[in-house]
Each structure stands twice: as C-alpha cells, then as structure tokens.
Write a protein that holds these residues in place. Structure first.
Motif, PDB file in Angstrom:
ATOM      1  N   ALA A  72      -4.420 -22.385 -30.503  1.00  0.00           N
ATOM      2  CA  ALA A  72      -5.748 -22.508 -31.121  1.00  0.00           C
ATOM      3  C   ALA A  72      -5.870 -21.582 -32.323  1.00  0.00           C
ATOM      4  CB  ALA A  72      -6.831 -22.205 -30.089  1.00  0.00           C
ATOM      5  N   MET A  73      -5.285 -20.406 -32.212  1.00  0.00           N
ATOM      6  CA  MET A  73      -5.326 -19.433 -33.299  1.00  0.00           C
ATOM      7  C   MET A  73      -4.618 -19.970 -34.544  1.00  0.00           C
ATOM      8  SD  MET A  73      -3.667 -15.611 -33.166  1.00  0.00           S
ATOM      9  CE  MET A  73      -1.976 -16.256 -33.140  1.00  0.00           C
ATOM     10  N   ILE A  74      -3.407 -20.479 -34.360  1.00  0.00           N
ATOM     11  CA  ILE A  74      -2.640 -20.990 -35.498  1.00  0.00           C
ATOM     12  C   ILE A  74      -3.345 -22.178 -36.153  1.00  0.00           C
ATOM     13  CG2 ILE A  74      -0.610 -22.448 -35.919  1.00  0.00           C
ATOM     14  CD1 ILE A  74       1.133 -20.338 -35.007  1.00  0.00           C
ATOM     15  N   ARG A  75      -3.968 -23.025 -35.336  1.00  0.00           N
ATOM     16  CA  ARG A  75      -4.653 -24.190 -35.898  1.00  0.00           C
ATOM     17  C   ARG A  75      -5.914 -23.789 -36.653  1.00  0.00           C
ATOM     18  NH1 ARG A  75      -3.054 -29.235 -34.255  1.00  0.00           N
ATOM     19  NH2 ARG A  75      -5.119 -30.067 -34.568  1.00  0.00           N
ATOM     20  N   SER A  76      -6.344 -22.541 -36.514  1.00  0.00           N
ATOM     21  CA  SER A  76      -7.505 -22.084 -37.282  1.00  0.00           C
ATOM     22  C   SER A  76      -7.105 -21.546 -38.650  1.00  0.00           C
ATOM     23  CB  SER A  76      -8.243 -20.984 -36.507  1.00  0.00           C
ATOM     24  OG  SER A  76      -7.579 -19.735 -36.598  1.00  0.00           O
ATOM     25  N   TRP A  77      -5.806 -21.397 -38.897  1.00  0.00           N
ATOM     26  CA  TRP A  77      -5.346 -20.818 -40.157  1.00  0.00           C
ATOM     27  C   TRP A  77      -5.280 -21.884 -41.246  1.00  0.00           C
ATOM     28  CZ3 TRP A  77      -0.474 -17.839 -38.024  1.00  0.00           C
ATOM     29  CH2 TRP A  77      -0.911 -16.830 -37.159  1.00  0.00           C
ATOM     30  N   GLY A  78      -5.989 -21.658 -42.338  1.00  0.00           N
ATOM     31  CA  GLY A  78      -5.973 -22.608 -43.452  1.00  0.00           C
ATOM     32  C   GLY A  78      -4.686 -22.589 -44.242  1.00  0.00           C
ATOM     33  N   SER A  79      -3.802 -21.630 -43.957  1.00  0.00           N
ATOM     34  CA  SER A  79      -2.533 -21.541 -44.690  1.00  0.00           C
ATOM     35  C   SER A  79      -1.495 -22.531 -44.195  1.00  0.00           C
ATOM     36  CB  SER A  79      -1.961 -20.127 -44.559  1.00  0.00           C
ATOM     37  OG  SER A  79      -1.746 -19.812 -43.184  1.00  0.00           O
ATOM     38  N   MET A  80      -1.651 -23.029 -42.975  1.00  0.00           N
ATOM     39  CA  MET A  80      -0.599 -23.835 -42.365  1.00  0.00           C
ATOM     40  C   MET A  80      -0.232 -25.098 -43.156  1.00  0.00           C
ATOM     41  SD  MET A  80       0.578 -22.124 -39.887  1.00  0.00           S
ATOM     42  CE  MET A  80       1.628 -23.364 -39.139  1.00  0.00           C
ATOM     43  N   PRO A  81      -1.187 -25.785 -43.800  1.00  0.00           N
ATOM     44  CA  PRO A  81      -0.792 -26.975 -44.564  1.00  0.00           C
ATOM     45  C   PRO A  81       0.219 -26.692 -45.673  1.00  0.00           C
ATOM     46  CG  PRO A  81      -3.145 -27.010 -44.158  1.00  0.00           C
ATOM     47  CD  PRO A  81      -2.655 -25.659 -43.696  1.00  0.00           C
ATOM     48  N   LEU A  82       0.332 -25.441 -46.117  1.00  0.00           N
ATOM     49  CA  LEU A  82       1.363 -25.112 -47.103  1.00  0.00           C
ATOM     50  C   LEU A  82       2.758 -25.431 -46.573  1.00  0.00           C
ATOM     51  CD1 LEU A  82       0.363 -21.655 -48.662  1.00  0.00           C
ATOM     52  CD2 LEU A  82       0.448 -23.862 -49.802  1.00  0.00           C
ATOM     53  N   LEU A  83       2.885 -25.487 -45.248  1.00  0.00           N
ATOM     54  CA  LEU A  83       4.195 -25.703 -44.636  1.00  0.00           C
ATOM     55  C   LEU A  83       4.387 -27.130 -44.135  1.00  0.00           C
ATOM     56  CD1 LEU A  83       4.478 -22.354 -42.624  1.00  0.00           C
ATOM     57  CD2 LEU A  83       5.344 -22.883 -44.909  1.00  0.00           C
ATOM     58  N   PHE A  84       3.397 -27.981 -44.347  1.00  0.00           N
ATOM     59  CA  PHE A  84       3.580 -29.382 -43.963  1.00  0.00           C
ATOM     60  C   PHE A  84       4.740 -29.974 -44.766  1.00  0.00           C
ATOM     61  CE2 PHE A  84      -0.846 -30.790 -42.236  1.00  0.00           C
ATOM     62  CZ  PHE A  84      -0.758 -29.821 -41.260  1.00  0.00           C
ATOM     63  N   GLY A  85       5.589 -30.735 -44.079  1.00  0.00           N
ATOM     64  CA  GLY A  85       6.717 -31.347 -44.764  1.00  0.00           C
ATOM     65  C   GLY A  85       6.281 -32.396 -45.773  1.00  0.00           C
ATOM     66  N   SER A  86       6.895 -32.385 -46.945  1.00  0.00           N
ATOM     67  CA  SER A  86       6.602 -33.370 -47.985  1.00  0.00           C
ATOM     68  C   SER A  86       7.575 -34.538 -47.897  1.00  0.00           C
ATOM     69  CB  SER A  86       6.711 -32.717 -49.363  1.00  0.00           C
ATOM     70  OG  SER A  86       6.702 -33.698 -50.381  1.00  0.00           O
ATOM     71  N   GLY A  87       7.038 -35.727 -48.090  1.00  0.00           N
ATOM     72  CA  GLY A  87       7.914 -36.892 -48.109  1.00  0.00           C
ATOM     73  C   GLY A  87       8.951 -36.822 -49.209  1.00  0.00           C
ATOM     74  N   ALA A  88       8.661 -36.071 -50.272  1.00  0.00           N
ATOM     75  CA  ALA A  88       9.631 -35.920 -51.357  1.00  0.00           C
ATOM     76  C   ALA A  88      10.922 -35.299 -50.857  1.00  0.00           C
ATOM     77  CB  ALA A  88       9.032 -35.064 -52.469  1.00  0.00           C
ATOM     78  N   ASN A  89      10.846 -34.625 -49.726  1.00  0.00           N
ATOM     79  CA  ASN A  89      12.017 -34.007 -49.116  1.00  0.00           C
ATOM     80  C   ASN A  89      12.927 -35.035 -48.448  1.00  0.00           C
ATOM     81  OD1 ASN A  89      13.597 -31.859 -48.389  1.00  0.00           O
ATOM     82  ND2 ASN A  89      12.083 -30.877 -47.093  1.00  0.00           N
ATOM     83  N   LEU A  90      12.441 -36.255 -48.284  1.00  0.00           N
ATOM     84  CA  LEU A  90      13.153 -37.259 -47.491  1.00  0.00           C
ATOM     85  C   LEU A  90      13.796 -38.362 -48.339  1.00  0.00           C
ATOM     86  CD1 LEU A  90      10.466 -37.658 -44.682  1.00  0.00           C
ATOM     87  CD2 LEU A  90      12.497 -36.209 -44.650  1.00  0.00           C
ATOM     88  N   LYS A  91      13.698 -38.248 -49.642  1.00  0.00           N
ATOM     89  CA  LYS A  91      14.167 -39.348 -50.487  1.00  0.00           C
ATOM     90  C   LYS A  91      15.665 -39.580 -50.383  1.00  0.00           C
ATOM     91  CE  LYS A  91      10.373 -39.259 -53.796  1.00  0.00           C
ATOM     92  NZ  LYS A  91       9.959 -39.054 -55.196  1.00  0.00           N
ATOM     93  N   ALA A  92      16.405 -38.559 -49.967  1.00  0.00           N
ATOM     94  CA  ALA A  92      17.849 -38.721 -49.825  1.00  0.00           C
ATOM     95  C   ALA A  92      18.250 -38.949 -48.379  1.00  0.00           C
ATOM     96  CB  ALA A  92      18.568 -37.484 -50.379  1.00  0.00           C
ATOM     97  N   THR A  93      17.299 -39.368 -47.546  1.00  0.00           N
ATOM     98  CA  THR A  93      17.595 -39.620 -46.141  1.00  0.00           C
ATOM     99  C   THR A  93      17.110 -41.013 -45.763  1.00  0.00           C
ATOM    100  OG1 THR A  93      15.503 -38.932 -45.121  1.00  0.00           O
ATOM    101  CG2 THR A  93      17.032 -37.186 -45.784  1.00  0.00           C
TER     102      THR A  93
END
Length: 633
Positions: free
Chosen positions: A393-414
């Motif tokens: 619950a604590m981590i989900r309250s942090w607004g910084s976490m979306p900075l670490l969401f994976g980007s689809g741009a990372n998957l173009k070679a997969t």
C-alpha cells in the motif's frame, strides 16, 4: 546497466551472441552484423575492461593517484529509488522527530530490530523461543522444545529439525545449541506461534504501521496530516546517499551510490568543494518536486555554487531512477519559466559539463512495474522494516513509481508488444474514507467490512480505528471475469462494526446495487442514505463520491466508488497524443505493421499470455488511467 538501460543501449550496440539469440527468435527484425563485439565486457569481471596501464585494477583511486591524476571536473550526484536517507521533520511519533526514518537502526529499533532484522542473528532467536516455550521459567528443556516442534505442522515433518532434536535428546546440555543449523526455521515457527496467540507485540505492530504511514503519500506527493518527511542534506548530501550503503537490510537488496562515492573521495574529491549530492524525495511524483520542495530551483543554485567553488563545469552523475530525475531537470531548465528566466539552454552550456547516467531506466524497469502491481520487497524495505501488506500500500501511494513503468519502445526488437496485460475482468474499486457514529464512544474501535455478490473471497475487513469520527482511508477492490463489461448483477454489502462487543455489534448495514448511468439509478450526488433499495448510477471508469450518506440510524459514511468494465474507454484527459517514451502515446508503442510483417516472415507471431484466463494488452496511458495516476504527472 540495468536491464532497462541495457535494452535501451541494445538499439545501438549489442554482442554478436545476444544478437544471434534475438535473430533466431525474431527472424529478420534485427540485422546485427555491424553490432559485433561491442559489448563483450558484460561477460567479464569489471577489472577486465580497465586499461592495462592501471597498476591495481582492484584499487582504481590509488592507481590513478599513483599515476599523478587529479580531480578536475566537480561532480553532482543524484541518487536512486530508496537511495538516500529521509528525515522526519514533522511527525506524530515524538521520538522520531529529526531522525532518519529511512533508515537509522539506532533511532528506529522498535521498527527494525524487533522485526525480522534482528531475529536471525546473535542470540535474539533464542530469546524468542524462550518467551514462547519455556513454561516453567527455568530455561528451555528438551521436552519443551520437543512439544514445540511436534505442534508445528512444518517443523514436525522437517528431517533436519528432527535430526537436531535427536541430538539434543542424546547429548543434553545447552539444548538450543543443537538447533543452530535450523535457527531460521525455528524463528519462523516462533512467528507463526505468535500470530496464533494474537500476533507480535502491539508496540511493534504500532511502530510498523506508523512507519508505513510516515513513508506513504497522499495523491502521490502530499504528506499525511502531522507528518513531513523530507530528504536529509547532511554532509553536502553525500552522507545522506552513502549512509544507506552501510545498512545491511537495504544494501543486500539495492545497489546504491556508496560504491562510487568512496573511491571518488579516496581519489581526492572533497565533499562540499568539488563533490556534492542532491538527494530528493524518491517517493514524490517528479513533476511535483518543484512545487512542493523547490527541488529543481534549489539544484540550479547549488550547481552554480559548485561551479564557482571548483572553477570547472559540473558533471551530473545519476544512478537508476535518479537518471530520470536528472533528465527531467535538464528539460525543466530549458522549458520551465524559472529555468528560462535564468537562461535555459544557455545556463546548461555555462554550468554543466556532461550528464553521466548510470543504469538509467529511461525506457522503464520491469522490477519497478512489478513492485507497483504486486506485493514484493519494497526496494529492500520488506519484510525487515515493514510487512508486505503495508509495504505494498505504501509503494502504491508513491507518485514516483510511474517513472519505472516499462515503455513499449523497449520492446520493438522483441516479439512482445506490451509490457502489461491485465486479466479481462470487471472491477469495483472502493475507497472508504471516514465515518461518523452516534452511540459509539471515543474509546470504541470500529471497522468496515465489505462484500460483493458474485465475487469470491467472502468479506473483506478494513482497518480498525478508534473514536466517534474515525478516519479509515481503506482501499478495497473486487473483480469478476464473467460479464466483465457489466455491473448489473453485482451488489455491494457494507457492514459497520463496533468490535468492542462480544460477537461484534453491527452499527450499520446496507446492501446497494449499481446501474450504468442512463440506465436507471440515482446520481451519486443525490444519494443521502444507503438502504437495500438504493441503486447508484455509475459512469464507467469514473469516481462516484458518496459523502456523508446514512447507513442505518447511527452512522454516516464517506466513500468513493469506481466501476471499471473490462472494455472501459481511455478517458480524454489521459490521451497523450504523440507523447514520449514513458508517458504514453505513439512514442510508447511497442509494435508496428513493419514489426508484425517481419515476425510473420519469420513464421512467428507477437507474444501474448496464454492460459485459462483472457487477457487484454494495456498501453502506458491506459495503465495511468486504470491506476488513477493523474494525467498532470
């Protein structure tokens, strides 16, 4: 480099071996010939890629000094997630005021040492067992520990534990010394017994709950009332980001900047003169750091002073999520009103020599996404400092976490097209904020219990709070697969419980139903009472606020409800257009017609989850909407 950083680099350079592996799996997507031999260092020890003229590759600082090198460019460090100490400037726990709540083992012993951190080493685990099984108070006897083992469903079947027991029965003497090889198993059994007997001590539970609240944020960036936790700038910021490297609980689970700072100082860098750090609140949404803490404007001033002190332009060295913060800062200087007033790009040219990102998750990080979506070790903080539930619950309250969401741009070679797939479900999300009771005293404890028809799992129980006007701030979620696009057929039962009476006294109860807006029901703003006849009209994927509604004769309740069908459209506010990597839009897309054609030519298709459940791919912007992360972030 982190996995994310490595993948980002992969678009420019890669090993022939890794390239061949990808080529075999993805056909003609990548043409790797010109990438050959660029990153062979990843298969060798760090010393292997240092020049041969370094005298001692295990002691770089001494070697460079021996070769008459000296520090030139000043360095400004920006730490990672959970990479700097945080101090309680204001607190609801008086003895924590001014202390490092992340993390001082000396100042927070009731949080750390009484939890899992101190029970595995030394003699603490033996004291725990003595407290539980020494019935006559004269030290543990063989028969006592034998009874303890036999009543535990796991210990009684563990051959190594039984072997230790037989040795104790045979040799006598100090009984517990025979159980050293299995002390961790005994500790866990002791915790299980404590849980059955009413849990660990109230002081520990209270301390851990208080600690989790101190580390949690409201709306991703604001403090709870009476609490203000901020970065520690002790020692020009250097102490704040190096101290955690000495905390065993964290350094075992996180890579920190201490390993970089120590040799820099040994080499000749002086904190405050040509080496400083700019710790930030790594919980806070990066877009709110300036508004709340004036972080970026203060950094500009600090960098100007560092430049003047050292006489050279500054190198910004950042680690992990700090790389995202540093990148945001560089753009903030050129785009914000404050930055432009000081020269914008010209200011950067004048004061900044270079930007050195270390393991920067510019295209996201799978670990960050995972920690936000499901319980984990909370970047090394759980279970030693906080339990998994409170930590999640604590981590989900942090607004910084979306900075670490994976980007689809990372998957173009997969062969994958999306980082996240969600099970095809309908969802009812409920936030129980507070209540007001009559017939309940200031000393009574109440709780809220919820259940939804047609959803397994039974009744969910919220937190216990004391007083006539308790604040719960509980979050509940119910999901169903059959009829995932519908709300009809699902009713919500709310029970308000006074648990100070034998058998639990129900203070208020109601079972309400829902209907899509336009198909009947009462608009949320018009609901004044919850009864078994109440039907509330809900707009898909939008919050409905039920404020001060009556539940029975003795209670009023404040709660928010959101129904999200599986096919909920993306709200207009979350449409990023073209966007950029990590923020949604076309820049975050991990697939294309060209990619699908290349896969088809190789006899492959894009990877999708398989199994008994149906799954839907989710874009970055849809995850922001589903997780209620404001578009302004």
């Amino acid at each position: 480099l982190s996995i994310a950083g490595f993948k980002m680099w992969l678009s420019d350079t890669t090993t022939d071996a890794l390239g061949m592996d990808l080529h075999e799996r993805a056909g003609s997507i990548l043409h790797m010939a010109h990438f050959e031999n660029k990153l062979r260092i990843f298969s060798k020890q760090p010393a292997s890629y240092l020049p041969d003229w370094i005298p001692d590759k295990d002691d770089i600082a001494s070697s460079l000094k021996q070769l008459s090198f000296k520090p030139k460019y000043p360095i400004a460090c920006i730490n990672s997630m959970v990479g700097s100490c945080l101090t309680a400037e204001e607190t609801t726990v008086s003895k924590w005021k001014g202390k490092r709540v992340v993390l001082s083992l000396i100042d927070l012993p009731e949080v750390v040492l009484n939890n899992g951190a101190g029970k595995v080493s030394g003699e603490a685990w033996k004291a725990d067992l003595r407290d539980i099984i020494d019935e006559d108070g004269d030290g543990i006897e063989v028969e006592e520990i034998k009874a303890f083992i036999e009543q535990d469903p796991m210990l009684c079947k563990d051959e190594l534990v039984l072997q230790c027991l037989r040795a104790a029965q045979k040799d006598g003497g100090n009984v517990l010394q025979h159980f050293e090889p299995v002390k961790e198993k005994l500790r866990l059994a002791a915790e299980r017994t404590e849980a059955l007997d009413g849990g660990i001590g109230d002081d520990v539970v209270r301390a851990q709950t208080d600690w989790a609240q101190h580390l949690s944020l409201v709306d991703g960036w604001m403090d709870y009332p009476g609490i203000r936790v901020r970065p520690d700038y002790d020692g020009h910021g250097i102490s704040a980001i190096s101290a955690l490297s000495e905390v065993p609980l964290i350094k075992q689970a996180a890579t920190l900047m201490g390993a970089l700072l120590d040799p820099l100082i040994q080499f000749g860098y002086e904190p405050g003169k040509n080496l400083v750090a700019f710790p930030y609140d790594w919980r806070c949404a990066v877009s709110k750091l300036e508004e709340r803490d004036q972080y970026f404007s203060k950094m500009m001033t600090g960098l100007e002073k560092l430049h003047a002190s050292a006489g050279e332009k500054v190198v910004i060295a950042a680690h992990s999520m700090g790389c995202r913060v540093a990148h945001y800062f560089l753009l903030w200087v050129t785009e914000s009103e404050h930055g432009q007033a000081k020269g914008g790009k010209a200011w950067l040219d004048e004061h900044i020599h270079s930007f050195m990102p270390i393991a920067g998750p510019f295209l996201g990080a799978s670990s960050g996404t995972e920690q936000f979506l499901q319980p984990g070790n909370c970047s090394g903080l759980a279970p030693a400092v906080v339990n998994y539930t409170d930590g999640f619950a604590m981590i989900r309250s942090w607004g910084s976490m979306p900075l670490l969401f994976g980007s689809g741009a990372n998957l173009k070679a997969t062969a994958a097209s999306h980082y996240i797939y969600t099970r095809r479900e309908g969802c009812l999300h409920i936030e129980v904020l507070r209540a007001k009771f009559t017939g309940v005293t200031d000393h009574d404890t109440t709780t809220v219990r919820l259940s939804v028809s047609g959803v397994g799992g039974g009744e969910l129980i919220g937190s216990k709070q004391r007083g006539r006007e308790p604040e719960y701030n509980d979050i509940f979620q119910f999901a169903w697969e059959e009829g995932a696009e519908k709300i009809s057929g699902h009713s919500l039962t709310i029970r308000l419980i006074d648990d100070n009476f034998v058998g639990d006294r129900t203070v208020g109860k109601a079972t309400i139903r829902f209907a899509p807006a336009g198909e009947g029901g009462i608009a949320p703003a018009e609901v004044v009472e919850l009864t078994d006849a109440t039907v509330v009209a809900l707009m898909p994927a939008e919050w409905a606020k039920l404020n001060g509604v009556r539940v029975g004769d003795d209670a009023r309740l404040w709660l928010n409800v959101r129904w999200t069908p599986s096919d909920a459209p993306l709200p207009a506010a979350f449409d990023p257009g073209k966007g950029c990597a990590g923020c949604g839009g076309t820049a975050d897309v991990g697939t294309s017609e060209e990619k699908r054609a290349a896969l088809k030519a190789a006899g492959l298709t894009e990877v999708r989850p398989r199994g008994k459940h149906a799954y839907d791919p989710r874009t970055t912007e849809m995850m922001f909407a589903l997780e209620d992360i404001g578009p302004s972030y």
